[in-house]
Design an enzyme around this catalytic site. Structure first.
Site, PDB file in Angstrom:
ATOM      1  N   HIS A 167      14.346 -36.295  23.059  1.00  0.00           N
ATOM      2  CA  HIS A 167      14.480 -34.873  23.350  1.00  0.00           C
ATOM      3  C   HIS A 167      13.156 -34.369  23.926  1.00  0.00           C
ATOM      4  CE1 HIS A 167      15.823 -30.796  23.290  1.00  0.00           C
ATOM      5  NE2 HIS A 167      14.913 -30.414  22.421  1.00  0.00           N
ATOM      6  N   ASN A 205      11.071 -34.552  10.774  1.00  0.00           N
ATOM      7  CA  ASN A 205      10.902 -35.138   9.446  1.00  0.00           C
ATOM      8  C   ASN A 205      12.224 -35.372   8.718  1.00  0.00           C
ATOM      9  OD1 ASN A 205       7.897 -35.174   9.075  1.00  0.00           O
ATOM     10  ND2 ASN A 205       8.146 -32.997   9.471  1.00  0.00           N
ATOM     11  N   CYS A 207      17.724 -31.572  28.617  1.00  0.00           N
ATOM     12  CA  CYS A 207      16.469 -31.174  27.983  1.00  0.00           C
ATOM     13  C   CYS A 207      15.263 -31.473  28.861  1.00  0.00           C
ATOM     14  CB  CYS A 207      16.326 -31.847  26.619  1.00  0.00           C
ATOM     15  SG  CYS A 207      16.214 -33.652  26.654  1.00  0.00           S
ATOM     16  N   ASP A 247      10.861 -24.663  23.053  1.00  0.00           N
ATOM     17  CA  ASP A 247      12.005 -25.524  23.371  1.00  0.00           C
ATOM     18  C   ASP A 247      13.088 -24.697  24.055  1.00  0.00           C
ATOM     19  OD1 ASP A 247      13.982 -27.380  23.556  1.00  0.00           O
ATOM     20  OD2 ASP A 247      13.941 -27.999  21.466  1.00  0.00           O
TER      21      ASP A 247
END
Length: 559
Positions: free
Chosen positions: A251, A314, A194, A274
């Site tokens: 990440h 969350n 990542c 992403d």
């Protein structure tokens, strides 16, 4: 940008000849001379000059006039000069890694102005043009940063099975990766993770003039079945069992600055992109662009993939105890750990900036969004949930342990261990009741990858703990290098767990992720150099010369 030049002379038009784009001067003024000055590369929203020469006569100010039309779209303009210098011009960045209680950093060279990188980035757009448009005959989509970012996001990712390729953590910059891709006839570069994926995307976006930065989130859940819940399973020894869900220790993704015409935005703002393919219920996919503010506000139907990012910053964390691979007991539930720390490099500084508040509200406001999501959008199981059922789920925010045992526990580091040193911890226990407590605990240590995959369990122990009324006890724990050294992998992360024996009637657990630091930069250290004489005679009057970039001001000679 489209330019049209028309010259008129009374009743006779002048014939346009040579046009000098004044490249050296324009590139210098526009801060694009890093690419070279042999071609015109200019930035939006800034004046430039050029010279037009005519073939059939000289210019006459009295009767001649030049009319030219300039058409542009500038949705990525950033009005702060310091921010432009950081997010477009800066070739050097920092990647933040580690665990949320021990954040480490390492330098990354974006290299967007290195020789050939601009052509490589344009090649990426050529190769990815069919992703949205089928063909690249009409280049007009390239002035839309939303489409550009989606194309780049699609072109960057690669899987992480690196048994036959370069280890992901060996990369220190984007340039070798992009050059290897280009020189290898655009074949995938193996392999990335990542951090390298987000950094390469940041290089491409900065090269194309789109302000970008790399963001790191700590405790990042990846759950296929329930986006709002991450489940980790432990056995009676405290060993983390490999399940479908993974809690990534960190990440990285990319943020790019743009105004979104598709969202009727008149001003620029950060958009989340992403490039790491993440598993979802419909397979793996990349995310974005997603307006960061829509993630915080819970406007999940507004944008691309907003629900994926929202759920991962969350999500609630649930711990299960597996007994004899048959019965599983839910004993721990906590919502706040996931996405609790989001950071990026500060403008003009080597320090990090905490941007958690851009993605999520404080806990008191989070309840509103969770209640909304539980009852409607994310998970079908909550569509018809009653208020009392939702309240039970939200009650875990106050007390993560599902049994009220009256015992507080935590693991505290007694040292900051470097690789090769013993790990020293203090296990703190507090009895909150006016009665004696006696419990048996199983302790273990296990290697964990940054992506949450449990590896070898290399240390186990058990201990009986007796606590008097209101007593606080500190128990020292030591894990030696000889115990963990043979098992450490590239990530240098281990997990220490203490879990109570289920036969005692109460299931309690405390855990801590521990990062073994590598030798640090700009810190004095001691080195020992040894030599072996291969000759059968003594060597005399020997001279040793020491030289090292950044280590010595000048070569050092020792007799």
């Amino acid at each position: 940008m489209k330019n049209k030049i028309i010259v008129v002379q009374g009743n006779k038009s002048g014939k346009l000849g040579e046009v000098d784009l004044n490249c050296p001067s324009n590139c210098q003024i526009h801060n694009t001379h890093f690419f070279g000055t042999d071609r015109q590369i200019i930035r939006r929203g800034q004046a430039f000059s050029f010279y037009a020469r005519f073939q059939n006569r000289e210019w006459d100010d009295a009767v001649d006039q030049a009319v030219f039309t300039v058409e542009t779209d500038d949705p990525v303009y950033m009005d702060n000069q310091a921010h432009r210098e950081e997010y477009i011009l800066n070739e050097h960045g920092i990647l933040y890694e580690g665990v949320h209680k021990h954040i480490t950093s390492r330098p990354w060279h974006f290299g967007q102005f290195e020789d050939g990188i601009l052509d490589i980035c344009l090649k990426i757009l050529d190769m990815g043009a069919s992703y949205h448009h089928g063909s690249d005959r009409d280049h007009c989509w390239r002035n839309d940063p939303v489409h550009v970012s989606m194309v780049v996001n699609h072109m960057i990712p690669e899987n992480n099975d690196y048994l036959k390729g370069t280890k992901p953590f060996s990369w220190n910059g984007s340039v070798p990766i992009l050059q290897q891709w280009y020189n290898g006839r655009c074949r995938p570069v193996r392999y990335g993770y990542c951090g390298s994926l987000a950094s390469v995307m940041c290089t491409v976006m900065r090269c194309l003039g789109i302000p970008s930065r790399v963001v790191t989130s700590f405790c990042f859940p990846c759950s296929i079945e329930n986006p709002l819940g991450i489940n980790e399973i432990f056995d009676c020894t405290g060993k983390n069992l490999c399940g479908k869900d993974k809690l990534w220790r960190y990440h990285c993704w990319n943020e790019s600055w743009m105004s979104r015409r598709d969202l009727n935005q008149c001003c620029g703002d950060w958009q989340c992109l992403d490039p790491t393919p993440l598993e979802t219920g419909r397979g793996s996919s990349c995310s974005g662009p997603t307006w960061v503010r829509s993630i915080r506000e819970g406007e999940l139907d507004l944008d691309y993939d907003g629900h994926h990012i929202f759920s991962r910053v969350n999500s609630n964390y649930v711990g299960w105890l597996s007994q004899n691979n048959a019965k599983k007991t839910k004993f721990f539930c906590d919502t706040w750990p996931c996405g609790q720390h989001l950071i990026t490099k500060s403008v003009g500084s080597e320090q990090f900036e905490d941007i958690t508040g851009s993605y999520k509200y404080e806990l008191v406001f989070l309840n509103v969004f969770l209640r909304y999501l539980f009852s409607s959008m994310i998970h079908p199981g909550y569509c018809n949930a009653s208020n009392c059922h939702i309240d039970r789920e939200l009650s875990s925010l106050k007390n993560p342990f599902l049994s009220d045992s009256g015992i507080n526990m935590r693991l505290k580091m007694a040292n900051c261990p470097m690789y090769g040193e013993d790990v020293q911890l203090h296990w703190l226990l507090e009895n909150l009741r006016n009665e004696n407590k006696t419990l048996k605990f199983n302790l273990c240590a296990q290697i964990i990858t940054y992506s949450g995959c449990p590896m070898d369990q290399f240390w186990k122990d058990s201990v009986n703990v007796s606590l008097g009324p209101r007593e606080v006890k500190k128990i020292p724990l030591c894990i030696s290098y000889s115990q963990y050294g043979p098992y450490l992998c590239d990530h240098n992360i281990m997990k220490v767990v203490a879990v109570s024996d289920p036969e005692c009637g109460e299931v309690l657990m405390v855990s801590r992720d521990i990062l073994l630091s590598q030798p640090r930069l700009k810190v004095p250290c001691t080195a020992e150099i040894s030599f072996c004489n291969p000759l059968q005679e003594d060597m005399k009057n020997c001279v040793m010369t020491l030289e090292g970039c950044g280590l010595f001001k000048e070569p050092m000679t020792i007799e």
